[in-house]
Design a protein around this motif. Sequence first.
Motif, short mmCIF file in Angstrom:
data_model
loop_
_atom_site.label_atom_id
_atom_site.label_comp_id
_atom_site.label_asym_id
_atom_site.label_seq_id
_atom_site.Cartn_x
_atom_site.Cartn_y
_atom_site.Cartn_z
N PRO A 1 0.81 -1.22 0.00
CA PRO A 1 0.00 0.00 0.00
C PRO A 1 0.84 1.27 0.00
CG PRO A 1 -0.15 -1.11 2.13
CD PRO A 1 0.55 -2.05 1.20
N ARG B 1 -1.58 -11.66 4.68
CA ARG B 1 -2.60 -10.83 4.03
C ARG B 1 -2.95 -9.61 4.88
NH1 ARG B 1 -7.84 -13.83 2.19
NH2 ARG B 1 -8.97 -12.78 3.86
N PHE C 1 -2.90 -5.45 3.74
CA PHE C 1 -3.96 -4.45 3.84
C PHE C 1 -3.71 -3.38 4.90
CE2 PHE C 1 -6.49 -7.80 1.63
CZ PHE C 1 -6.81 -7.04 0.52
N ASP D 1 -9.02 -7.18 7.98
CA ASP D 1 -8.43 -6.67 6.74
C ASP D 1 -9.13 -5.41 6.24
OD1 ASP D 1 -6.75 -8.80 6.90
OD2 ASP D 1 -7.55 -9.89 5.18
N GLU D 2 -10.45 -5.43 6.25
CA GLU D 2 -11.20 -4.28 5.74
C GLU D 2 -10.93 -3.03 6.57
OE1 GLU D 2 -15.75 -2.98 4.51
OE2 GLU D 2 -15.38 -4.95 5.40
N TRP E 1 -7.43 -1.71 5.79
CA TRP E 1 -7.37 -1.10 4.46
C TRP E 1 -7.98 0.30 4.47
CZ3 TRP E 1 -4.96 -1.60 0.04
CH2 TRP E 1 -5.51 -1.14 -1.15
N TYR F 1 -13.68 -2.44 0.11
CA TYR F 1 -13.02 -3.73 0.33
C TYR F 1 -14.05 -4.84 0.09
CZ TYR F 1 -11.11 -7.74 2.89
OH TYR F 1 -10.68 -8.99 3.24
N ARG G 1 -14.13 -9.38 -0.27
CA ARG G 1 -13.44 -10.67 -0.36
C ARG G 1 -14.41 -11.74 -0.83
NH1 ARG G 1 -12.16 -12.45 5.90
NH2 ARG G 1 -14.31 -12.47 6.68
N GLY H 1 -9.85 -2.60 -2.50
CA GLY H 1 -9.09 -3.74 -2.00
C GLY H 1 -9.92 -4.98 -2.19
#
Length: 639
Positions: free
Chosen positions: A365, A425, A429, A447-448, A451, A467, A469, A492
């Motif tokens: 990023p 991962r 992010f 993760d979200e 990010w 975001y 997935r 993302g």
Amino acid sequence: MKSAVIAKLKQSPIPFILLYDIDDITSSEDILTSITSQGFQLVNYDDSIAFRYFFEKNFREKPDCNVKLVLKVTGYHNYMPYDIESSFYNITLSLKELFPGLSYSILKELDSELYNRLYRVYKYMGQNLSQRETLDFILKNLFGIYPETINKFTDLIKALIDFYYENDSLPQVVSDYLADLLMCKEDFKEYPVKKLLEGADSFFDYLQGQWEIFVKGLTSTLPIKSAVDFSHKDIKIYLGSLFDEGYLTPVRSDNIDNVPLWVHRGILIDELGQLRAIYNNLLDRLYDTLDNITSYKDWLQAAKDWAEILVIYNDERIQGRLDEKAFISISDMLNSRFRTWLFDNYNLLPSLSYARAPVMVHHIPWYINYRMGKDATQKAALIVVDGMALDDWLIISRYLNRNSSCRFEEKFCFAWIPTITSISRQAIFSGQIPRYFGKTIFSTSEDERHWKKFWAERGIRPDAIYYMRGIKHFNENGLRDIVENPKSKMLGLVVNMIDDMVHGQQMLRAGLHQNLRLWMEKEGFKKFLQTLLERNFDVYITSDHGHVSSVGQGNLREGLAVDRAADRVRIYEQGKNYETALKRYKAYKWAGYGLPEEYNYIISDGCYSYGKDNEKNLTHGGISIEEVIVPFIHIRKEE
């Protein structure tokens, strides 16, 4: 320059040094290696709270008189807490001081990896060089390119073949300077000079297209002529190596009766025979690379060659016709030497510069943000293909490149070890090393949040950051709405298809490759990328980790739970006994660089996993080169 930097650090009378590295000079591999070899531990200063925790735990509570701490601050930092600044010996390092006669604005555009080389060839003679004079000096003395000797297109092709054999690109500011010089010459106005100077990928793509035209011209009754004269003695001499080493690919031709013998090297006459020849050449090149490792970049090349070998080795058309003993031998050597190198050098990788490309996945990023500012782009999409190894990418890229009007910039970077999704991962992010998200290290649910936080802190409006997935076929509910939303600026996206294939794969790599081809033939991925590009997104593709073919050495039901496909690692809380994992299994304790210190990480040795005895699977969690080095791809519309 290494000696000049070390001499500065040694001026400190105390073991705590605050280094104001204004131009990020110490982010090059050779300088970092020199610093650590002298007993200094370099730590980047990103956040005062995180640093205080690290400092108290690692230096105040358990001081080591043999280690000197270098706290590095990059750029013109506006504020440093007084208690930290006053407790450390302050040193400033800058390009103006090291290169007093060169243009500072030009030096700032160079990658830090070049500074040490430049320091060796530059001697200040009391004269201050202009921007153009500085560029001319760099072009000739660092890269061996003399513009005054390039007067014809053939001269340029020859010079660039020589250059790209040793380098992947020129710095942008140097490339622009050379392009301007050449375009002033009448003989170059009709040629795509800027495209050729964009980098090795762009240059060899052009050369491949010209070779196809050249062969067609020899076999067709129509007047077809390539822009590159491959029959010229200065170009012809390189052709054998270009095809043998995979820079160029032989093309199909139905009529070769009147084609000169020297051209046959680049025509697909005996496909299986040529596959075997490429395979053997790759093995030879890999042996040579392993005997001459000097940098992390050498491992990136080794990983690419090994991935090419894996694709050929698992090609059903040639299975059983290749040297099995040679394959096993090089595989063992590769991962044995890679493991040794990782234990000695992995801790340096997080501090390396990401200006040219991310070295580790948590740099991604930061690199995207840097590129957006440099290229004045407004929208970007990061696609993380969960579990995609380099050999998987090679198969995918061949489908994406068919009749493509896109430009692919192909790089590679290091995943976080252990190579499990929740660690590597999450690093992607968040843009952080795992030590700083220890509380969520076994979860992907954050993760979200990571990010959105990263980009909000860089000035992107929250309603422009998305975001998603669980993507497999690119027709999932909500995906189209995200892409077509006019507010969307930063996407993302997590693609789970390969990870699902790995979990359920019974035919190991050969079966996975075949499933990948079937998936790509549906063209969902390709069409989705085209949609993103049409909506002016810069597109980045990467992976959190790869996978390796492993053999079970018995189930081990100790340690904290990770998903079954990550069966090459067991993680123990500090204080928990992990001796069983070391004594009864082929395993070792990973050094834990950059990881939360509350845990110990016990990794299966060689190609083994903690699975059912002798059961073969595709797994991850370890430190093989297939698991650790992953692709990082930048895709843009062709201008």
